[in-house]
Design a protein around this motif. Structure first.
Motif, PDB file in Angstrom:
ATOM      1  N   UNK A   4     -53.064 117.024  42.808  1.00  0.00           N
ATOM      2  CA  UNK A   4     -53.698 118.320  43.053  1.00  0.00           C
ATOM      3  C   UNK A   4     -55.153 118.202  42.637  1.00  0.00           C
ATOM      4  N   UNK A   5     -56.040 118.824  43.417  1.00  0.00           N
ATOM      5  CA  UNK A   5     -57.466 118.802  43.119  1.00  0.00           C
ATOM      6  C   UNK A   5     -57.963 120.228  42.969  1.00  0.00           C
ATOM      7  N   UNK A   6     -59.041 120.388  42.220  1.00  0.00           N
ATOM      8  CA  UNK A   6     -59.570 121.720  41.971  1.00  0.00           C
ATOM      9  C   UNK A   6     -61.086 121.698  42.109  1.00  0.00           C
ATOM     10  N   UNK A  80     -56.948 119.866  54.465  1.00  0.00           N
ATOM     11  CA  UNK A  80     -57.940 118.792  54.450  1.00  0.00           C
ATOM     12  C   UNK A  80     -57.197 117.525  54.063  1.00  0.00           C
ATOM     13  N   UNK A  81     -57.656 116.400  54.566  1.00  0.00           N
ATOM     14  CA  UNK A  81     -56.992 115.165  54.168  1.00  0.00           C
ATOM     15  C   UNK A  81     -57.516 113.949  54.882  1.00  0.00           C
ATOM     16  N   UNK A  82     -56.826 112.849  54.611  1.00  0.00           N
ATOM     17  CA  UNK A  82     -57.155 111.568  55.215  1.00  0.00           C
ATOM     18  C   UNK A  82     -55.983 111.074  56.040  1.00  0.00           C
ATOM     19  N   UNK A 110     -66.726 122.529  50.602  1.00  0.00           N
ATOM     20  CA  UNK A 110     -66.228 122.335  49.239  1.00  0.00           C
ATOM     21  C   UNK A 110     -64.976 121.459  49.225  1.00  0.00           C
ATOM     22  N   UNK A 111     -64.047 121.731  50.143  1.00  0.00           N
ATOM     23  CA  UNK A 111     -62.792 120.969  50.217  1.00  0.00           C
ATOM     24  C   UNK A 111     -63.048 119.527  50.663  1.00  0.00           C
ATOM     25  N   UNK A 112     -63.879 119.355  51.672  1.00  0.00           N
ATOM     26  CA  UNK A 112     -64.176 118.005  52.167  1.00  0.00           C
ATOM     27  C   UNK A 112     -64.889 117.202  51.076  1.00  0.00           C
ATOM     28  N   UNK A 113     -65.842 117.811  50.394  1.00  0.00           N
ATOM     29  CA  UNK A 113     -66.538 117.110  49.315  1.00  0.00           C
ATOM     30  C   UNK A 113     -65.555 116.634  48.252  1.00  0.00           C
ATOM     31  N   UNK A 114     -64.639 117.496  47.851  1.00  0.00           N
ATOM     32  CA  UNK A 114     -63.666 117.121  46.815  1.00  0.00           C
ATOM     33  C   UNK A 114     -62.751 116.009  47.303  1.00  0.00           C
ATOM     34  N   UNK A 115     -62.338 116.072  48.565  1.00  0.00           N
ATOM     35  CA  UNK A 115     -61.503 115.002  49.136  1.00  0.00           C
ATOM     36  C   UNK A 115     -62.274 113.681  49.151  1.00  0.00           C
ATOM     37  N   UNK A 116     -63.551 113.730  49.493  1.00  0.00           N
ATOM     38  CA  UNK A 116     -64.381 112.524  49.524  1.00  0.00           C
ATOM     39  C   UNK A 116     -64.493 111.914  48.123  1.00  0.00           C
ATOM     40  N   UNK A 120     -63.185 108.100  47.309  1.00  0.00           N
ATOM     41  CA  UNK A 120     -63.988 107.005  46.773  1.00  0.00           C
ATOM     42  C   UNK A 120     -63.559 106.620  45.352  1.00  0.00           C
ATOM     43  N   UNK A 121     -63.303 107.605  44.503  1.00  0.00           N
ATOM     44  CA  UNK A 121     -63.021 107.319  43.095  1.00  0.00           C
ATOM     45  C   UNK A 121     -61.584 106.902  42.819  1.00  0.00           C
ATOM     46  N   UNK A 122     -60.623 107.553  43.465  1.00  0.00           N
ATOM     47  CA  UNK A 122     -59.212 107.285  43.162  1.00  0.00           C
ATOM     48  C   UNK A 122     -58.534 106.351  44.163  1.00  0.00           C
TER      49      UNK A 122
END
Length: 179
Positions: A4-6, A80-82, A110-116, A120-122
């Motif tokens: 889950x992301x916030x 949103x997703x990959x 906001x959602x796309x930025x968090x997914x990006x 990249x990080x995880x």
């Protein structure tokens, strides 16, 4: 375990069977699908199968799809997703969809930025791509805003309602991302 992301205003969470009505409503909406390259969903059973495929795709590290909700509200406002996620090649394509009443409020950005950031990080992606209809000025603006670069045009690449449409290919590389 599904991540889950916030963000400041949103929660990105796993899509579950309780979300079938919102998913059906979103992906049967002609405005949402106008530039999506997908036929409208018609039944609850179709949506249940798609939700199962989301879970299976995540387990197999081929896709990840979050439901987007406003903080303090359980109702989904979009996804949103990959997809086409490849750990071996460190790449994936991003996609997103919101109900029209939530357009032009910055939620998709906001959602796309968090997914990006997560990608990249995880997921340790090096490249995140996007395919967008050449007429979809909203998505083109969003992708540019979060740092994507246009690479070229795929001629008559996606059919929508039996008509072929050109699309642009966009990408964002890890070294270019402002995360």
């Amino acid at each position: 375990m599904f991540p889950d992301l916030e963000t400041k205003r949103l929660i990105l969470r796993k899509i579950v069977e309780d979300d079938v009505r919102e998913i059906l409503s979103c992906f049967s909406n002609g405005d949402v699908l106008r530039y999506y390259g997908q036929k409208p969903l018609e039944t609850i059973d179709q949506v249940k199968e798609i939700i199962k495929n989301f879970s299976k795709g995540y387990e197999e590290k081929q896709l990840i799809k979050w439901g987007i909700q406003l903080k303090g509200n359980e109702k989904l406002i979009g996804t949103v997703g990959f997809q086409e996620w490849s750990s071996e090649h460190k790449k994936a394509n991003v996609s997103y969809a919101l109900f029209p009443e939530y357009w032009s409020k910055g939620y998709a950005t906001e959602a796309v930025h968090e997914a990006i950031v997560y990608g990249f990080n995880e997921l340790q992606l090096n490249r995140i791509g996007a395919i967008v209809f050449t007429q979809n000025s909203g998505s083109i603006a969003l992708l540019s805003k979060v740092g994507f670069k246009k690479e070229g045009t795929l001629r008559e690449y996606i059919y929508q309602n039996g008509i072929p449409f050109d699309t642009y290919v966009y990408s964002l590389l890890r070294g270019e991302a402002k995360i």
